[in-house]
Scaffold this active site. Structure first.
Site, PDB file in Angstrom:
ATOM      1  N   HIS A 168      54.690 -20.263  21.974  1.00 50.46           N
ATOM      2  CA  HIS A 168      55.807 -21.362  22.468  1.00 50.46           C
ATOM      3  C   HIS A 168      55.524 -22.707  21.405  1.00 50.46           C
ATOM      4  CE1 HIS A 168      52.150 -23.739  24.226  1.00 50.46           C
ATOM      5  NE2 HIS A 168      51.842 -22.433  24.641  1.00 50.46           N
TER       6      HIS A 168
ATOM      7  N   ASP B  76      56.764 -25.451  22.535  1.00 54.40           N
ATOM      8  CA  ASP B  76      56.695 -26.697  23.147  1.00 54.40           C
ATOM      9  C   ASP B  76      55.264 -27.128  23.599  1.00 54.40           C
ATOM     10  OD1 ASP B  76      56.630 -24.401  25.018  1.00 54.40           O
ATOM     11  OD2 ASP B  76      56.823 -25.477  26.827  1.00 54.40           O
TER      12      ASP B  76
ATOM     13  N   ASP C 172      47.243 -25.835  20.921  1.00 55.12           N
ATOM     14  CA  ASP C 172      48.114 -25.124  21.920  1.00 55.12           C
ATOM     15  C   ASP C 172      49.595 -25.398  21.936  1.00 55.12           C
ATOM     16  OD1 ASP C 172      49.018 -23.613  24.013  1.00 55.12           O
ATOM     17  OD2 ASP C 172      48.344 -25.026  25.528  1.00 55.12           O
TER      18      ASP C 172
ATOM     19  N   GLU D 128      57.121 -22.808  27.843  1.00 48.51           N
ATOM     20  CA  GLU D 128      55.730 -22.263  28.398  1.00 48.51           C
ATOM     21  C   GLU D 128      55.089 -23.271  29.297  1.00 48.51           C
ATOM     22  OE1 GLU D 128      51.698 -20.567  28.980  1.00 48.51           O
ATOM     23  OE2 GLU D 128      52.237 -22.416  27.920  1.00 48.51           O
ATOM     24  N   GLU D 129      54.989 -24.429  28.538  1.00 47.87           N
ATOM     25  CA  GLU D 129      54.166 -25.629  29.313  1.00 47.87           C
ATOM     26  C   GLU D 129      54.990 -26.134  30.546  1.00 47.87           C
ATOM     27  OE1 GLU D 129      51.196 -25.836  28.994  1.00 47.87           O
ATOM     28  OE2 GLU D 129      50.824 -25.756  26.387  1.00 47.87           O
TER      29      GLU D 129
ATOM     30  N   GLU E   5      47.859 -17.599  22.063  1.00 46.95           N
ATOM     31  CA  GLU E   5      47.556 -18.724  22.672  1.00 46.95           C
ATOM     32  C   GLU E   5      46.097 -19.035  22.359  1.00 46.95           C
ATOM     33  OE1 GLU E   5      48.893 -20.866  24.763  1.00 46.95           O
ATOM     34  OE2 GLU E   5      50.708 -19.843  25.572  1.00 46.95           O
TER      35      GLU E   5
ATOM     36  N   HIS F  49      45.629 -29.617  25.932  1.00 43.36           N
ATOM     37  CA  HIS F  49      46.227 -30.740  26.936  1.00 43.36           C
ATOM     38  C   HIS F  49      45.376 -32.014  27.074  1.00 43.36           C
ATOM     39  CE1 HIS F  49      48.277 -27.399  29.296  1.00 43.36           C
ATOM     40  NE2 HIS F  49      48.461 -27.038  27.994  1.00 43.36           N
TER      41      HIS F  49
HETATM   42 ZN   LIG Z   1      49.897 -22.623  25.129  1.00 50.41          ZN
END
Ligand SMILES: [Zn+2]
Length: 386
Positions: A74, A76, A107, A141-142, A170, A356
């Site tokens: 992903h 995003d 990520d 995805e997020e 990932e 994150h």
């Molecule tokens: Zn991810």
């Protein structure tokens, strides 16, 4: 502290920096897929943008024969949070002590950059490899994950296009690159509970029906249950209550209603149906007026030992000197949408300790090694198949 220039000596780090600069907070793609498509088209890929509502997805494929090895991920990223708390601008990649800082660095924009550069290296040496190579990239995805990988997989199956093996980039690693490879994920099932009673004066309980008192023994029983001991590939199923609410804020009133939320992270010892049935049987054995709504966010999946796991295992071991642990821990990922189409899915990416978080980062050296691992996986999967 030095801001990154575009002239870093490693192509994969240059590309990673370009991706981090694109502010692709979910569900924005912010041009990341366009940048990837340009490189892929030069390699002979046919790139197809699949737009579903506000989500941009990329399906790219080179070759039209089976088997299909697909790299997925992903573009995003989660929001940066308070940008003032970052040591440097989250969308300006910055190198410090061998670490590259920026939102999405771990990520999972390093996974994406590593895929592209690995493909460039592999195809320059082996343009006539066996099978086909594909990329499935989403920008959802997020977020809600409704218009991303799920819909692309659906569109592919509608037109009978099949993926055989999938490597998801990932961040799977825990302490060192490649120490953990994910070969499956637990299922996630949530319950939204309402218990009804009769509101009353706290001094006259015989005239009321307190839903807290009704629920307490059921909750205790749910906590007592050993759901399973896990199995060879899965940790034990866990039941967690995440929220309980009741009471109207007055000290002398018992409430009319209680609401609660709980979640199961479950192994392949259960299905969501068998879990729901079990929970209902516990409630039904008590005198309680309740309603239960369910939300299934992902079924568990597991890739069986075979060619893909062997190739990933070998690629990691060759580069790190240590065999990876094959794990099914962690949260959910888009693997839950890919695996049900009969695809072997393995997740291999950088260390996830900072994902994150404020000051998300990745080790530059790991991104370079990850690129070599991906290239090695292609060699093991797509050379001399027949
Ligand atoms: Zn991810």
């Amino acid at each position: 502290m030095q801001p990154m220039t575009d002239q870093f000596c490693e192509p994969v780090i240059d590309l990673l920096c370009e991706l981090i600069r694109r502010r692709s907070v979910t569900p924005e793609d912010a041009g990341c897929q366009g940048l990837m498509s340009e490189r892929l088209e030069r390699l002979g890929f046919t790139c197809e943008t699949m737009q579903f509502n506000d989500v941009t997805n990329l399906w790219a494929r080179r070759g039209d024969v089976s088997p299909v090895l697909c790299f997925a991920g992903h573009t995003d990223v989660v929001p940066p949070g308070d940008e003032q708390e970052w040591s440097t601008d989250p969308f300006e990649p910055t190198l410090r002590d061998g670490l590259l800082y920026g939102r999405g660095s771990a990520d999972m924009k390093s996974g994406l950059a590593a895929m592209i550069v690995a493909l460039e290296d592999f195809l320059s040496e082996h343009p006539d490899h066996d099978g086909s190579i594909a990329l499935l990239i989403t920008s959802d995805e997020e977020g809600r994950a409704r218009d991303g990988t799920l819909k692309v997989i659906h569109a592919l199956s509608e037109r009978d296009e099949h993926i055989d093996w999938c490597v998801l980039g990932e961040p799977s690693s825990q302490d060192n690159l490649g120490d953990i490879v994910r070969v499956g994920r637990r299922g996630s099932l949530s319950g939204m509970l309402t218990v009804r009673g009769v509101q009353g004066h706290v001094a006259y309980p015989q005239l009321a029906d307190n839903p807290i008192r009704r629920f307490a023994p059921v909750l205790a029983e749910l906590h007592e249950i050993v759901w399973d001991d896990g199995n060879e590939f899965f940790p034990p199923t866990s039941f967690q209550v995440v929220d309980v609410q009741a009471g109207i804020g007055a000290p002398n009133v018992t409430p009319a209603e209680l609401s609660a939320r709980f979640n199961f992270r479950y192994s392949t010892e259960w299905t969501h149906e068998s879990l729901q049935e079990k929970v209902h049987s516990v409630f039904d054995a008590h005198d309680i007026d309740y309603e239960l709504k369910w939300h299934l966010s992902g079924k568990p999946f597991l890739t069986q030992p075979g060619k893909l796991i062997n190739a990933v295992h070998e690629a990691v071991t060759e580069h790190t000197g240590t065999a990876p642990e094959l794990s099914t821990g962690g949260g959910t990922s888009d693997g839950r949408f890919i695996s049900p189409a009969g695809v072997d899915v393995v997740e291999l990416g950088p260390v996830n300790a900072s994902i994150h978080k404020i000051d998300e980062h990745v080790k530059v050296e790991d991104v370079i090694t990850l690129t070599s691992m991906y290239k090695r996986i292609m060699e093991l999967m797509l050379l001399q198949i027949g």
